[in-house]
Design a protein around this motif. Sequence first.
Motif, short mmCIF file in Angstrom:
data_model
loop_
_atom_site.label_atom_id
_atom_site.label_comp_id
_atom_site.label_asym_id
_atom_site.label_seq_id
_atom_site.Cartn_x
_atom_site.Cartn_y
_atom_site.Cartn_z
N LYS A 193 0.84 -1.21 0.00
CA LYS A 193 0.00 0.00 0.00
C LYS A 193 0.87 1.25 0.00
O LYS A 193 0.62 2.20 -0.76
CB LYS A 193 -0.92 0.00 1.23
CG LYS A 193 -1.75 1.26 1.39
CD LYS A 193 -2.58 1.20 2.67
CE LYS A 193 -3.35 2.50 2.88
NZ LYS A 193 -4.17 2.46 4.14
N ASN A 196 2.64 1.83 -3.31
CA ASN A 196 1.80 2.35 -4.38
C ASN A 196 1.74 3.87 -4.41
O ASN A 196 1.16 4.46 -5.33
CB ASN A 196 0.39 1.76 -4.29
CG ASN A 196 0.30 0.37 -4.89
OD1 ASN A 196 1.04 0.03 -5.81
ND2 ASN A 196 -0.62 -0.44 -4.39
N THR A 197 2.36 4.52 -3.43
CA THR A 197 2.46 5.98 -3.45
C THR A 197 3.76 6.43 -4.14
O THR A 197 3.98 7.62 -4.31
CB THR A 197 2.43 6.56 -2.02
OG1 THR A 197 3.62 6.17 -1.31
CG2 THR A 197 1.21 6.08 -1.26
N LYS A 202 4.42 1.80 -8.05
CA LYS A 202 2.96 1.73 -8.12
C LYS A 202 2.54 0.61 -9.08
O LYS A 202 2.91 0.60 -10.25
CB LYS A 202 2.38 3.07 -8.58
CG LYS A 202 0.86 3.11 -8.53
CD LYS A 202 0.34 4.49 -8.86
CE LYS A 202 -1.18 4.54 -8.74
NZ LYS A 202 -1.70 5.91 -9.05
N ASN A 203 1.78 -0.33 -8.55
CA ASN A 203 1.30 -1.48 -9.33
C ASN A 203 2.43 -2.21 -10.03
O ASN A 203 2.23 -2.81 -11.10
CB ASN A 203 0.25 -1.03 -10.35
CG ASN A 203 -0.98 -0.42 -9.69
OD1 ASN A 203 -1.44 -0.91 -8.66
ND2 ASN A 203 -1.51 0.65 -10.28
N ASN A 204 3.60 -2.18 -9.43
CA ASN A 204 4.77 -2.85 -9.99
C ASN A 204 4.70 -4.33 -9.59
O ASN A 204 5.00 -4.70 -8.45
CB ASN A 204 6.05 -2.20 -9.45
CG ASN A 204 7.31 -2.75 -10.08
OD1 ASN A 204 7.49 -3.95 -10.19
ND2 ASN A 204 8.21 -1.86 -10.47
N GLN A 208 5.93 -6.33 -6.16
CA GLN A 208 4.93 -6.92 -5.28
C GLN A 208 5.16 -8.42 -5.09
O GLN A 208 5.00 -8.95 -3.98
CB GLN A 208 3.53 -6.65 -5.83
CG GLN A 208 3.13 -5.18 -5.82
CD GLN A 208 1.74 -4.93 -6.37
OE1 GLN A 208 1.02 -5.88 -6.71
NE2 GLN A 208 1.34 -3.68 -6.46
#
Length: 274
Positions: A193, A196-197, A202-204, A208
């Motif tokens: 979370k 993702n900032t 982000k959405n990598n 993840q």
Amino acid sequence: MSKRNSQSAKSAARERLRVERERQAKRDKAKRQAIVAGSVVAVLAAAGGIGYAVVQANRPDGWDAVKNEKLVKPANTTGENGTTVVIGKSSAKKTLVMYEDPRCPICAQLEQAVGSTMHKDVDDGKYKIQYVGATFIDSGIPGEGSRNALSAMGAALNVSPQAFLDYKSALYSAKYHPGETEDKFASDAYLIKVANTVDALKNNKPFQKAVKAGTYDKWALVMSEKFDTDSKKYNFPGTPTLMMDGKIVTGSDGKNAPMSVADYTAALGKALKS
């Protein structure tokens, strides 16, 4: 400064949370479970049952099991175990070594106060930064957030040095850094979370995946061992600790890390000239 060797606080925390610590030590994280309940039953039947069950019961689990895993070094590291993390221009003549524990509240205050100044200095080539991560708070106030966050920072470093710096800043931000007794960083979902900032994270999906799989868990433990070795060698008690040329960099009080832009600028100016 978060005191690693504060015996009264450490003893109190250990006594107060002894039962919780024992439970945490035995707890398997789902991402590292090699055997689920159903498969255990099947294997027990095939192997004759009791003998196999005894062997499995004595196998290390959780972070104890990580010690036996193969070391995976993040990209953008050097050294035998990948624990040398240096960021900045190669032309910079001096290096500022930063010792930090992800759960350390004073480390978060330092990042919030002087992080942008530090990053600009590095971009301007005034000096390089060498990062050394610690995880001693996980022992003093039982949990696994320091180790888990350090592992996630390894995943960010594998993306790029800038992703690492930006992620570290996000983790230490007032919005996302938990209190020292809160173990929010133990949650992979929480670490993702926060990631993702950060634009690069982000959405990598590879990042993840590495966080969820604990790809850099062993690296986090080895990095923490480097902190333990250095803290004994240079005789400093905890985090944050800043060093340059083998000397501890302190603020105007002569004891602690400089915690304001003015103090930091003055302290680094003096260190750079020495």
